[in-house]
Design a protein around this motif. Structure first.
Motif, PDB file in Angstrom:
ATOM      1  N   LYS A  76       0.837  -1.211   0.000  1.00  0.00           N
ATOM      2  CA  LYS A  76       0.000   0.000   0.000  1.00  0.00           C
ATOM      3  C   LYS A  76       0.867   1.256   0.000  1.00  0.00           C
ATOM      4  O   LYS A  76       0.558   2.247  -0.679  1.00  0.00           O
ATOM      5  CB  LYS A  76      -0.902   0.001   1.232  1.00  0.00           C
ATOM      6  N   ASN A  77       1.982   1.225   0.729  1.00  0.00           N
ATOM      7  CA  ASN A  77       2.895   2.370   0.745  1.00  0.00           C
ATOM      8  C   ASN A  77       3.477   2.610  -0.648  1.00  0.00           C
ATOM      9  O   ASN A  77       3.653   3.765  -1.071  1.00  0.00           O
ATOM     10  CB  ASN A  77       4.024   2.134   1.751  1.00  0.00           C
ATOM     11  N   GLU A  79       2.020   1.764  -3.490  1.00  0.00           N
ATOM     12  CA  GLU A  79       0.926   2.286  -4.315  1.00  0.00           C
ATOM     13  C   GLU A  79       0.692   3.772  -4.053  1.00  0.00           C
ATOM     14  O   GLU A  79       0.493   4.557  -4.992  1.00  0.00           O
ATOM     15  CB  GLU A  79      -0.352   1.494  -4.041  1.00  0.00           C
ATOM     16  N   ASP A  80       0.731   4.168  -2.787  1.00  0.00           N
ATOM     17  CA  ASP A  80       0.492   5.566  -2.446  1.00  0.00           C
ATOM     18  C   ASP A  80       1.579   6.474  -3.017  1.00  0.00           C
ATOM     19  O   ASP A  80       1.330   7.648  -3.326  1.00  0.00           O
ATOM     20  CB  ASP A  80       0.429   5.736  -0.923  1.00  0.00           C
ATOM     21  N   THR A  81       2.784   5.923  -3.132  1.00  0.00           N
ATOM     22  CA  THR A  81       3.897   6.703  -3.676  1.00  0.00           C
ATOM     23  C   THR A  81       3.819   6.818  -5.196  1.00  0.00           C
ATOM     24  O   THR A  81       4.117   7.874  -5.771  1.00  0.00           O
ATOM     25  CB  THR A  81       5.237   6.059  -3.289  1.00  0.00           C
ATOM     26  N   ILE A  84      -0.566   8.391  -8.315  1.00  0.00           N
ATOM     27  CA  ILE A  84      -0.956   9.738  -7.905  1.00  0.00           C
ATOM     28  C   ILE A  84      -1.943  10.300  -8.923  1.00  0.00           C
ATOM     29  O   ILE A  84      -1.645  10.382 -10.124  1.00  0.00           O
ATOM     30  CB  ILE A  84       0.278  10.668  -7.801  1.00  0.00           C
ATOM     31  N   THR A 528       1.739  -2.685  -9.205  1.00  0.00           N
ATOM     32  CA  THR A 528       1.462  -1.256  -9.161  1.00  0.00           C
ATOM     33  C   THR A 528       1.769  -0.579 -10.499  1.00  0.00           C
ATOM     34  O   THR A 528       1.124   0.404 -10.875  1.00  0.00           O
ATOM     35  CB  THR A 528       2.272  -0.587  -8.032  1.00  0.00           C
TER      36      THR A 528
END
Length: 532
Positions: A76-77, A79-81, A84, A528
């Motif tokens: 998840k980290n 993906e969040d990076t 966007i 991702t």
């Protein structure tokens, strides 16, 4: 005369089988000890046992759930990076019903081309973009456009492209001092060049030597593409340790692991992690002695290593002048400055190259033959590669070798003057790797450099960073040296402040016994890439 009788043949047979298994395992253990040493073997056994325990616990309802939650959190980290949402930017999840105009399409492409990232144009990235200059870029783009519809699979339709591809191969073979008997093919990149070389030697081993279980022997620093090839082809691969000081492969250890099923040994010129050239002369002699193949991976060294002597640097003979060499891989899309998607794999003779090919004469669609993995291929990148090589010329490549290797030497000298850092190995080409002394955490240095706009590459086993110098690095060497000194000072002033970030990822990867946990996170990273 005394006679010997077996009272229980079944038990005797079982005893013999058990004794054979014990002998084989003992021999394997002694072999590992002789190659890797007691410390490495104990570490290997610990990881194997501990990793097995962890994998077993992961199947337990409670513990397994905890591990999977942590894996999911890590993904998840990522993906969040990476994922966007750009305000006002549309997502294309289906093909538009109505055609978009040229202006609309180009506007979207320009916006996405300019999305914020690392400033590679100003040389702040390690490797990645092997830029030959604006003028060369315009020429290769024009050549690409001219041949954008061509396909080497159809030489009768595109005879000029066939000649261009043959000339690219011949020019690279000549660069690596190949005789008229030497030959090769183009590929889509270094990984495919390596996979094709492995395939050629594996098929040779099976057809010419009658081997059922061929294997290859590589240094631990050899490119991961050799592991990919071994997995794809279902063959054995043995990783040989390197000297702790030089980072060159241990030749004595290499000798110990070669067996009757070995078809290929490998040396690098130069290694991706540390920019080190293995002892290629000794490896050549070893290949001749055992009558096996020897591949030199010069994908990274490409158009740098052949010009070292002429550029005034220590020479590394990494070509067909070594009599044991049977294949070489060279990336034209690195320091040859061709567009991404071009490489050349070379062979000492045509018969060995034939083992790379795939042919089938019984397909209802006709007689089918292809030189590499792909069937249809992009002729545009081959034409652009030819344009780059003929535009640069030997004089141009020689000058770039001087500038790029000179920048590596300047960075290396600066690293050697920083007490908290030390150079890993003995670099010979465009790459220099460096590690840190306690209490400075090298991955903390990486994060501090990121904060200053740099993107260097993290290494592991040992923990280190490296920079692959390119044409774009040359004008910003002094800036990198300044920022590196500042980054080290920042980490030294707060050594406990870097537990997250890069240290959390690479520190975990280096210590966790169960590598499948790291592999799951890596798979999540790849997922991702294809998430909109």
């Amino acid at each position: 005369m005394a006679t010997f009788t077996i009272k229980n043949p079944r038990q005797a047979f079982i005893n013999a089988v058990v004794a054979y298994i014990v002998f084989r395992q003992a021999a394997k253990g002694m072999r590992m000890l002789s190659v890797y040493g007691i410390q490495h073997v104990l570490s290997f056994l610990w990881k194997k046992v501990a990793g097995g325990v962890i994998r077993h616990l992961r199947r337990a309802p409670g513990a397994g759930t905890v591990v999977q939650k942590n894996i999911a959190k890590a993904i998840k980290n990522i993906e969040d990076t990476m994922i966007i949402d750009v305000p006002g930017e549309s997502k294309f999840l289906t093909i538009p019903d109505a055609a978009m105009s040229d202006e609309e399409i180009l506007a979207v492409l320009r916006r996405r081309q300019n999305e914020a990232g690392i400033d590679w144009k100003n040389g702040r990235v390690s490797g990645a973009v092997y830029h030959g200059g604006e003028e060369l870029g315009r020429l290769t783009s024009e050549a690409y456009a001219m041949f954008s519809l061509t396909n080497p699979l159809h030489p009768g339709v595109f005879p000029g492209l066939r000649r261009i591809e043959a000339e690219v191969v011949r020019m690279v073979v000549d660069l690596y001092n190949g005789s008229s008997e030497c030959c090769g093919t183009t590929t889509s990149g270094g990984t495919e060049s390596i996979i094709m070389a492995v395939r050629a030697h594996v098929v040779w081993g099976r057809e010419a030597r009658g081997l059922e279980t061929p294997n290859i022997v590589v240094p631990v620093t050899a490119h991961a593409a050799f592991d990919k090839a071994a997995e794809y082809f279902g063959i054995g691969i043995t990783h040989v340790p390197v000297d702790a000081k030089t980072q060159r492969v241990d030749i004595k250890a290499m000798k110990r692991v070669i067996d009757s099923n070995t078809v290929l040994i490998v040396g690098s010129s130069a290694t991706y992690p540390h920019g080190v050239a293995d002892d290629l002369v000794a490896l050549s002699d070893l290949a001749i002695k055992h009558k096996i193949g020897f591949h030199i991976d010069s994908c990274l060294g490409s158009f740098i290593m052949p010009f070292l002597k002429e550029a005034g640097f220590p020479e590394v003979i990494c070509d067909f002048r070594l009599p044991g060499v049977t294949s070489i891989s060279c990336d034209t899309h690195k320091y040859g400055f061709a567009p991404k998607g071009t490489s050349v794999v070379m062979y000492s003779n045509k018969q060995l190259r034939h083992y790379q090919y795939f042919t089938i004469a019984t397909w209802p669609g006709g007689i089918y033959a292809s030189p590499t993995i792909a069937g249809s291929r992009c002729g545009a990148v081959i034409a652009a590669c030819w344009a780059a090589m003929t535009k640069m010329g030997r004089d141009g490549y020689l000058e770039e070798c001087k500038r790029i290797v000179g920048s590596r030497i300047k960075i290396q000298q600066a690293i050697e003057e920083i007490p908290e850092l030390y150079v890993v190995g003995e670099p010979t080409s465009s790459v220099v790797a460096f590690a840190s002394h306690w209490p400075v955490n090298i991955y903390g240095v990486l994060d501090e450099l990121k904060n200053r706009g740099w993107e260097l590459n993290p290494m592991q086993f040992p923990s280190a960073l490296h920079i692959a110098c390119t044409r774009l690095t040359v004008p910003v060497v002094d800036e990198l040296i300044r920022d590196l000194n500042q980054a080290v000072a920042a980490v030294k002033a707060n050594p406990d402040g870097y537990g997250n970030g890069s240290q959390a990822i690479y520190g975990f990867a280096a210590t966790v016994p169960d590598s499948t946990i790291v592999e799951e996170v890596a798979e999540g990273f790849i997922d991702t890439l294809y998430t909109v």
